[in-house]
Design an enzyme around this catalytic site. Structure first.
Site, short mmCIF file in Angstrom:
data_model
loop_
_atom_site.label_atom_id
_atom_site.label_comp_id
_atom_site.label_asym_id
_atom_site.label_seq_id
_atom_site.Cartn_x
_atom_site.Cartn_y
_atom_site.Cartn_z
N ASP A 1 0.82 -1.21 0.00
CA ASP A 1 0.00 0.00 0.00
C ASP A 1 0.86 1.26 0.00
O ASP A 1 0.35 2.35 -0.26
CB ASP A 1 -0.93 0.02 1.21
CG ASP A 1 -2.17 -0.85 0.99
OD1 ASP A 1 -2.37 -1.30 -0.14
OD2 ASP A 1 -2.91 -1.08 1.97
N GLY A 2 2.15 1.12 0.36
CA GLY A 2 3.06 2.25 0.27
C GLY A 2 3.38 2.93 1.57
O GLY A 2 3.71 4.12 1.59
N LYS A 3 3.33 2.20 2.71
CA LYS A 3 3.61 2.82 4.00
C LYS A 3 5.03 3.38 4.08
O LYS A 3 5.25 4.53 4.48
CB LYS A 3 3.40 1.80 5.13
CG LYS A 3 1.97 1.31 5.27
CD LYS A 3 1.83 0.37 6.43
CE LYS A 3 2.78 -0.81 6.36
NZ LYS A 3 2.61 -1.61 5.12
N ASN B 1 -3.90 6.12 -0.82
CA ASN B 1 -2.67 6.29 -1.59
C ASN B 1 -2.87 5.82 -3.04
O ASN B 1 -3.84 5.13 -3.36
CB ASN B 1 -1.55 5.50 -0.92
CG ASN B 1 -0.19 5.83 -1.48
OD1 ASN B 1 0.02 6.92 -2.03
ND2 ASN B 1 0.75 4.90 -1.36
N MET C 1 -3.51 7.58 -5.65
CA MET C 1 -4.62 8.23 -6.36
C MET C 1 -4.25 8.53 -7.80
O MET C 1 -5.13 8.62 -8.67
CB MET C 1 -5.03 9.51 -5.63
CG MET C 1 -5.85 9.30 -4.36
SD MET C 1 -7.47 8.54 -4.65
CE MET C 1 -8.25 9.78 -5.69
N GLY D 1 24.39 -21.38 43.67
CA GLY D 1 25.68 -21.80 43.13
C GLY D 1 25.57 -23.19 42.55
O GLY D 1 24.54 -23.87 42.67
N GLY E 1 29.27 -25.67 47.98
CA GLY E 1 29.44 -25.38 49.41
C GLY E 1 28.28 -24.61 50.01
O GLY E 1 28.37 -24.13 51.13
N LYS E 2 27.17 -24.52 49.29
CA LYS E 2 26.02 -23.74 49.77
C LYS E 2 25.49 -24.28 51.09
O LYS E 2 25.26 -23.52 52.04
CB LYS E 2 24.90 -23.78 48.72
CG LYS E 2 25.24 -23.20 47.37
CD LYS E 2 24.06 -23.23 46.42
CE LYS E 2 23.56 -24.65 46.15
NZ LYS E 2 24.59 -25.52 45.54
N SER F 1 19.12 -23.17 42.16
CA SER F 1 18.34 -22.13 41.45
C SER F 1 19.12 -21.57 40.26
O SER F 1 19.54 -20.41 40.27
CB SER F 1 17.93 -21.01 42.41
OG SER F 1 19.00 -20.57 43.21
#
Length: 609
Positions: free
Chosen positions: A15-17, A133, A135, A443, A448-449, A517
């Site tokens: 359409d010619g945008k 458009n 025309m 970790g 070692g958590k 996690s």
């Protein structure tokens, strides 16, 4: 200073945008010197920046352009016309004040014209201009233009759009884009640019309902401000306000901006509000006027544009992001799918596919402060996010909020009996002489958590602080005994642990979590869950090299993973997303456990009010 107009262009392929926008920029003298040569070759090259767009001759992605005239500044979103890229069109139009829908004079109002006009209206755009458009290809036939003008006016009336109109143009030659032309002596209306320069959009903003979603808490030694972008109404120092979902009242002491204090804040200003009282306010809270607060509920009726290749079906679960708040959501039912030919819904679809627009009912895990999109485009909009890929899969507009039948923060089941807490959090913490918090140790496996977490819990209890350890491995024997190790199950495991940790911290305990996690999104969600309740959250990364963890390997997991007998093991067959900015970084290979615990205690001491 000129006002800003956000403009979206839409229409069918060819359409010619892009040519129209190129002509607008070229004739308005809004191009850089190196762009002029491109424009003289092909005007569409100014916006079709992707190689694939130039090869195929179509717009695929949204292209944004800024330009200004003496009367107004513009941000133009050139959105795709092809039906496959409807989701991109929704993205470009979602923040627009006005829309320009291009219509080929030879084809008239076709299905894509209707689709994009409908979407523009659905997204709350109140000013939609049809640009008829090409025309020149119908010899500037007035009869043809008037026919299209009538069809488009009927469509706007059907959609309830208050401001429209049609303009005949030739984007290729520039007639009636910026300058008038003698080719259509029968047309005495404005050019496109002059029409856009006088569009009045300030009145479209909701100035009746003060709304400030809190995005960030700005803190220093003697300052605490709640920052965000005003989503509605006008806020002034001295105004009484209500903080949701907590339901507490206070007054505004001052309003700060980057340029200093102001006497009033209104959309779309970004401000930091200082309140007269210390309340439990965090990211996801909403500051509003107590006289007319938004509904607070866990059930939404919404219209959603589906943006993922994988269709959505009833029972699917996602993360819903609305203003600054994130909650988990379940698709309880699919209630309709839009038929663009009739602009009506086909009832009870089995699924919504890519680019489908439909109605659905969502059940949420926590309340949101939302209102119909037609009333407020900020508080009434949301996106749906895939928990595993973190991709945005749907863009939604709230149709209705079903309010909870009790306090905003409570459950919504009709069988629940409501009980108000005996004491607000801060009073409860004062009585207990302690404030709840969570220390989240993350970790690789064998980093070692658990060893650090056990020693931290022992030290806290010995010092008189109530503490409780939640170890990820132990919880898999009870709380998460039904879960495996897929990505989705890991997400659910982290969610459950975060929820329990938050409840214990709310009771005044220091919760010590030892959990791999691996997903950063899960840890971020745990932080938000705590901070929204005014609880302190310390993310501690036990940074132990993979080779050290493998040497320790107390359960033989790494060896089995390397041998291929243990799938999806973090660090070998599944990724670990290391924290980018943890509150505390512990060196598990070289730092003594006692020193790690001391550093965690220092972080907790610094967090106490």
């Amino acid at each position: 200073m000129s006002t800003l107009l956000r403009l979206a262009t839409a229409g069918s392929v060819d359409d010619g945008k892009s040519t129209l926008i190129g002509r607008l920029l070229y004739d308005a003298k809004a191009l850089m010197a190196d762009q002029v040569a491109d424009a003289e070759i092909d005007l569409s090259r100014l916006t079709d920046g992707l190689r694939a767009e130039r090869e195929q001759g179509i717009t695929i992605d949204v292209a944004y352009r800024f330009f200004a005239t003496p009367r107004r500044s513009f941000i133009i979103a050139d959105t795709p016309g092809h039906v496959r890229y409807t989701r991109n069109m929704v993205t470009g139009a979602s923040t627009a004040d006005a829309a320009v829908v291009l219509i080929d004079a030879r084809a008239g109002v076709i299905e894509q014209s209707r689709r994009h006009t409908y979407l523009s209206a659905l997204l709350g755009i109140r000013h939609i201009v049809a640009v008829v458009n090409k025309m020149d290809l119908v010899d500037w036939d007035e009869g043809r233009f008037r026919e299209i003008e009538r069809d488009f006016a009927g469509l706007l009336e059907q959609l309830g759009v208050p401001d429209g109109g049609a303009i005949p143009v030739s984007a290729l030659h520039g007639d009636y884009v910026v300058e008038p032309s003698s080719r259509a002596r029968w047309y005495d209306g404005p050019t496109l640019l002059s029409r856009l320069e006088v569009l009045e959009v300030a009145a479209d903003r909701n100035l009746a309902d003060p709304r400030l979603p809190v995005q960030w808490v700005v803190r220093s030694e003697d300052y605490r401000g709640y920052a965000g972008r005003v989503a509605g109404g006008i806020l002034r120092p001295g105004d009484e306000v209500l903080v949701l979902p907590q339901g507490e009242r206070t007054t505004i002491e001052r309003i700060d901006t980057f340029d200093g204090p102001v006497e009033a804040a209104f959309p779309p200003m970004s401000v930091a509000v200082v309140l007269a009282d210390e309340l439990d306010v965090g990211r996801g809270s909403l500051i509003c006027a107590p006289a007319d607060p938004p509904p607070v509920g866990r059930r939404l009726d919404a219209r959603v544009c589906w943006m993922a290749d994988e269709p959505v079906r009833e029972g699917a679960r996602y993360v819903l992001k609305q203003t600054t708040r994130r909650v988990r959501a379940r698709v309880e039912s699919l209630d309709g799918r839009l038929d663009l030919a009739t602009l009506s819904d086909a009832p009870n679809p089995t699924e919504l596919g890519l680019n489908d627009i439909g109605r659905m009912h969502l059940d949420l895990a926590a309340p949101v402060m939302a209102e119909p999109y037609a009333r407020n485009r900020d508080t009434g909009a949301f996106i749906l996010i895939d928990e595993v890929t973190n991709a945005t899969v749907g863009a939604g507009m709230v149709l209705a909020v079903h309010e909870d039948p009790g306090p905003p923060s409570g459950p919504h089941s009709p069988d629940v009996i409501w009980h108000e807490p005996a004491l607000p959090r801060r009073q409860r913490w004062a009585v207990l002489a302690m404030r709840g918090a969570t220390v989240w140790l993350t970790g690789l496996p064998a980093s070692g958590k658990s060893t650090i977490a056990e020693e931290l819990e022992r030290r806290l209890v010995a010092s008189g602080r109530a503490a409780y350890l939640l170890d990820g491995e132990n919880l898999r024997h009870g709380l998460s005994g039904d879960l495996g190790f897929s990505a989705a199950d890991r997400h659910e495991h982290a969610r459950r642990v975060a929820s329990v940790a938050r409840m214990l911290a709310d009771a005044g305990l220091v919760t010590v979590v030892a959990l791999v996690s691996p997903a950063a999104a899960d840890r971020d969600w745990a932080r938000r869950l705590h901070e929204e309740a005014g609880l302190h959250f310390v993310e501690a990364w036990v940074d132990t090299p993979l080779e050290v963890c493998e040497r320790r390997d107390p359960h033989g997991h790494y060896a089995r993973a390397r041998a291929g007998t243990l799938e999806e093991f973090t660090g070998v067959g599944a990724p670990y997303e290391a924290p980018v900015a943890p509150d505390v970084r512990l060196h598990g290979a070289e730092e003594p456990v006692e020193r790690s615990v001391e550093r965690l205690l220092e972080a907790l001491t610094a967090a106490d009010p």
